[in-house]
Design a protein around this motif. Structure first.
Motif, PDB file in Angstrom:
ATOM      1  N   GLY A 149       0.829  -1.205   0.000  1.00 13.13           N
ATOM      2  CA  GLY A 149       0.000   0.000   0.000  1.00 13.13           C
ATOM      3  C   GLY A 149       0.862   1.253   0.000  1.00 13.13           C
ATOM      4  O   GLY A 149       0.587   2.220  -0.715  1.00 13.13           O
ATOM      5  N   THR A 173      -4.737  -1.610  -6.928  1.00 12.55           N
ATOM      6  CA  THR A 173      -4.943  -2.303  -5.653  1.00 12.55           C
ATOM      7  C   THR A 173      -4.916  -3.821  -5.790  1.00 12.55           C
ATOM      8  O   THR A 173      -5.204  -4.513  -4.834  1.00 12.55           O
ATOM      9  N   LEU A 176      -3.184  -5.625  -3.060  1.00  9.45           N
ATOM     10  CA  LEU A 176      -3.301  -5.084  -1.700  1.00  9.45           C
ATOM     11  C   LEU A 176      -4.400  -5.795  -0.910  1.00  9.45           C
ATOM     12  O   LEU A 176      -5.348  -6.306  -1.481  1.00  9.45           O
ATOM     13  N   ALA A 181      -6.489  -1.306   0.241  1.00 10.46           N
ATOM     14  CA  ALA A 181      -7.169  -0.892  -0.987  1.00 10.46           C
ATOM     15  C   ALA A 181      -8.137   0.248  -0.684  1.00 10.46           C
ATOM     16  O   ALA A 181      -8.170   1.268  -1.382  1.00 10.46           O
TER      17      ALA A 181
END
Lengths: 277, 273, 261
Positions: A149, A173, A176, A181
């Motif tokens: 992230g 994302t 993630l 996200a």
């Protein structure tokens, strides 16, 4: 009247060596300051379309291109990628492969150094980008020491420092965890609201996005299928057939026996409806 | 089938990835191991097929201590499919790719042929039999990787982040497939942080955080516990979020499945009108 | 993978870390020259031990020791080769001078490893890239260098994942005769190469998108500047070099011999 910042007219594209068109006859205009979510099944041409916006197509990839792409009044065909980079920032799917420097600070100044900006201005923009994204504490860290992230935030900051008007994010994302996200979407939404940045976000996770975005575009087989505000798009019948991950709340609405006329689009909508009856 | 007793594990780099973990998984179970990135999920499943051996404690597969067996011996029973298919594909054709494991495990040519055909059909890859795996799309490559493990019919199948980068229809197909595998008696273990996916398959959920197991139970119980969810960087499933807000209308809070939600709301609407 | 650890930069701040990489490089080169200049045990021992305070100052003793440890195998090989060759050429007698000579050769090697390890442990690859650039290497060269360093841990990690994936499909690397063993590495090498190519394409795309090569002369925000400390260290280093040359030419070095048993 908001003026369009991106205008695509009759765009078709074939990758070199490919037999099939990856984009066919795409016409689209995007307003300045919009938050656009671009989605569709794998291989539908979303990434290809994004590459056309910052000149990676045709300058980097080659191939056969037809039609016009005009971004911030620049025809993509006539301007180098490095020139377009100051209008269009591109954040890629895999954070690992877009960070080359050994510290966050050097990562962020990389593009600015390439543009040969004066050192004082670079320093100023560096501080601004760190602060805007909220990663001042990561300054000295190296990209492989920080979480996925955080890596994506660094990637955004390094693009933001070039002060583009448009930010393209291609499935940022996908690796993630859900909280990371969600937080990243918040950062993106903030850039859209406070800086007026035009956002084009390619995503599958529509659950988390439906209330942040103001326009959804769905592609399939290189063609622009449906577009409009999220309410319109998710209530359209054909979306269901295309196998798009529409938010569960919308699916729940569609499954109800006695559907209220108006689409129940968010948790708020549902709560309001059930409390009223 | 799998028994983990007080296992701790530290990587050579000094990262303490598992701290006194104990868990038992029986034959035919359907388990999702969840938790934030770096919680120790993958480290745990690598203990199941012997890629990693416990620093302290013991892991037993079918009553055999993993310390006494090689990865190859264990993998015959415990098939591990990695997240990134590109980390394993290397053959000229899909067919060869699927046969690779079979050949390593020393199956006869006759059995090999039969199994390759079976796996191709299972994952709907027949038309690509002679295609190079590198020519396929991402979703198809993932299916080849899965077929190449299922071909030797391991009793336990572990899927590491199977939904990453997959679109909705690919996820739906995967969901169906995983269910089918499980109903046929296969033990299925998912390693994932895709909670919407888990909410739809409703397995037993093992929740990990910082190298420890912090919760273990039915998905319906674990995924609707806000405290646990927060601790592990997950978020509540969207349906659950809705039902938390509906609690004062007399709805239960522990709802994760869209079908249960539908029934409850239909009933409510019928009663009201 | 462990072999890299002794060379991996550790980000801390110390007197040694803050020295200009070019000065540190000169320092390492001087150690190199001195180690070549002397074959006697005594000066080589001194040369190795004067580095200890530097290691201590830089707080990298753990990593430094680990890189010495990983050079141990090679050091042993150097020692044994010298002993065997010496043994054979002195009519199959293990003389004291053979032992002494072999020890010096080994010590020389260890000294070199020690000094370059200090250099790499205390110099950020970023700074090294800058040093290359400011020593008039082309920017592309310096960039390639820092990127390579950046991706060493990533590729090492990827290699491990590929090995794990293939082992999980029943691949046994240590099985079979020599040829078979080489063949065993194909399932690892092919994905590694394919992924490296894919990665480099993605990298190129990202670089292009960040205006790589836009202007002929790019700005360098983090230019290296020679500071007072750098000058001091440089003077001391050169003085040591001059002093050593003097000793080499005009002073007879006492011989320390290793006795035979």
């Amino acid at each position: 009247m908001v003026s369009p910042i991106i205008e695509i007219d009759g765009l078709s594209y074939t990758y070199p060596g490919a037999k099939k068109q990856s984009l066919s006859n795409v016409t689209l205009s995007i307003d300045k300051g919009a938050f656009v979510t671009l989605t569709g099944p794998s291989g539908c041409g979303k990434t290809t379309l994004c590459r056309c916006l910052n000149g990676l197509i045709p300058h980097f990839y080659g191939g056969k291109i037809k039609g016009d792409v005009v971004v911030s009044n620049l025809n993509v065909r006539d301007h180098a990628i490095s020139e377009l980079a100051q209008q269009v920032g591109f954040v890629f799917q895999n954070p690992e492969n877009q960070l080359f420097a050994l510290s966050v600070e050097r990562e962020i100044v990389f593009g600015l150094e390439n543009l040969a900006l004066p050192p004082d201005e670079i320093r100023e923009r560096l501080e601004w980008a760190l602060k805007t994204i909220g990663i001042e504490n990561l300054r000295e860290r190296s990209p492989y020491e920080i979480s996925g992230g955080q890596q994506q935030r660094v990637a955004i900051a390094s693009v933001l420092a070039m002060k583009p008007e448009i930010l393209i994010l291609d499935e940022p994302t996908s690796s993630l965890d859900p909280l990371a996200a969600k937080n990243l979407f918040q950062v993106i939404s903030k850039l859209n609201k406070t800086l007026g940045l035009t956002i084009i976000l390619v995503e599958h996770r529509l659950d988390l996005l439906s209330t942040l975005t103001d326009r959804v575009i769905i592609m399939d087989g290189g063609i622009l299928r449906i577009e409009g505000n999220p309410r319109e798009v998710f209530s359209s019948k054909s979306v269901k057939l295309m196998g798009i991950g529409i938010p569960k709340i919308v699916r729940l609405y569609q499954e109800l026996e006695s559907q209220p006329e108006k689409l129940l689009f968010s948790i708020e909508d549902f709560v309001g409806y059930l409390k009223r009856i | 089938m799998i028994k983990v007793e007080n296992v701790s594990f530290t990587y050579p780099s000094g990262v303490n990835a598992l701290k006194n973990v104990s868990i038992e998984i029986s034959n035919g179970e359907f388990v999702a191991i969840m938790g934030e990135n770096g919680a120790g999920k993958t480290t745990l499943v690598k203990q199941f097929n012997g890629l990693l051996k416990p620093g302290e404690g013991d892991v037993y597969v079918d009553g055999r201590n993993t310390r006494d067996l090689s990865v190859a011996e264990l993998s015959k029973d415990v098939g591990l499919v990695f997240q990134n298919a590109d980390h394993q594909l290397f053959c000229e054709t899909v067919e060869d790719e699927i046969a690779f494991g079979l050949r390593n495990f020393g199956f006869s040519n006759r059995v090999n042929k039969k199994r390759v055909k079976w796996a191709l059909t299972l994952l709907n890859l027949q038309e690509y039999r002679k295609t190079s795996p590198f020519m396929l799309s991402g979703g198809e490559r993932k299916r080849v990787a899965l077929a190449s493990v299922l071909a030797w019919k391991p009793r336990v199948t572990i899927l590491d982040e199977p939904t990453v980068g997959q679109d909705q229809s690919q996820k739906e197909r995967l969901l169906q497939f995983v269910r089918q595998l499980n109903t046929q008696g296969n033990t299925v273990i998912l390693v994932t942080h895709d909670l919407e996916f888990v909410a739809e398959c409703d397995p037993r959920v093992v929740l990990m955080s910082h190298g420890r197991i912090v919760a273990d139970g039915p998905a319906k119980k674990i995924l609707t516990n806000p405290k646990l969810i927060k601790k592990t960087s997950l978020i509540l499933p969207q349906i659950t979020q809705l039902f938390f807000r509906l609690a004062d209308l007399g709805f239960p809070k522990d709802v994760i499945s869209i079908y249960e939600a539908k029934e409850l709301i239909n009933d409510f609407v019928a009663r009201r009108s | 993978m462990k072999a890299f650890e002794g060379l991996r930069f550790k980000r801390t701040s110390s007197f040694i870390h803050q020295l200009d990489p070019r000065v540190k490089f000169v320092l390492s080169c001087v150690v190199f020259i001195l180690a070549i200049m002397f074959t006697e045990l005594l000066p080589l021992t001194i040369l190795l031990s004067v580095q200890l305070p530097l290691v201590y100052l830089a707080h990298v003793h753990k990593e430094w020791l680990s890189s010495l440890r990983s050079s141990l195998i090679l050091a042993t090989m150097i020692f044994l080769t010298n002993v065997i060759v010496g043994y054979m050429s002195s009519e199959f007698q293990l003389t004291s001078s053979v032992l002494t000579y072999s020890s010096s050769m080994t010590l020389r090697f260890v000294t070199l490893v020690a000094s370059f390890s200090i250099f790499f442990l205390t110099t950020s690859p970023d700074d090294l890239g800058l040093a290359l650039e400011q020593s008039h290497f082309p920017y592309e060269f310096a960039f390639a260098f820092t990127t390579a360093v950046r991706f060493v841990p990533v590729l090492a990690n990827e290699a491990q994942m590929i090995i794990d994936a293939q082992k999980s499909r029943g691949l046994e690397l240590e099985k079979g005769n020599f040829l078979k063993r080489i063949r065993n590495y194909l399932p690892i090498l092919i994905p590694l190469i394919v992924n490296a190519i894919r990665r480099s394409l993605e990298l190129a795309e990202a670089m292009e998108s960040r205006a790589f090569g836009a202007k002929e002369h790019r700005t360098n925000l983090f230019a290296l500047k020679i500071k007072m400390n750098d000058v001091l260290v440089l003077i001391v280093t050169l003085a040591i070099l001059a002093f050593s040359i003097y000793i080499r030419l005009y002073v007879k070095i006492p011989i320390v011999e290793i006795p035979t048993f």
